[in-house]
Motif scaffolding. Structure first.
Motif: not given
Length: 71
Positions: A25-26, A28-29, A64
């Motif tokens: 998630a990090e 992808k952010a 992503t």
């Protein structure tokens, strides 16, 4: 009930998290924060700024972009 093996870019996620110590998630952010950069620009960013291997960087970027409907 059998479980289908994970295929495609997501199959790299467990090893990416283990090797680089951050959840997907990090990553992808971080990719999303660089939009509207192109696929290979995003791959290069992860490789240059985080010393990530090409396959791992490409997997994160491809997944992503597909998730966001940009691929």
């Amino acid at each position: 009930m059998t479980h289908e093996p994970i295929k495609g870019p997501a199959s790299y996620f467990p090893s990416i998290e283990k090797k680089y110590g951050r959840p997907i998630a990090e990553w992808k952010a971080e990719v999303r924060a660089r939009y509207p950069a192109k696929h290979m620009e995003l791959v290069t960013l992860l490789k240059d700024e985080h010393d990530m291997g090409h396959g791992h960087a490409n997997a994160i970027v491809a997944h992503t972009l597909a998730e966001d409907g940009l691929k």
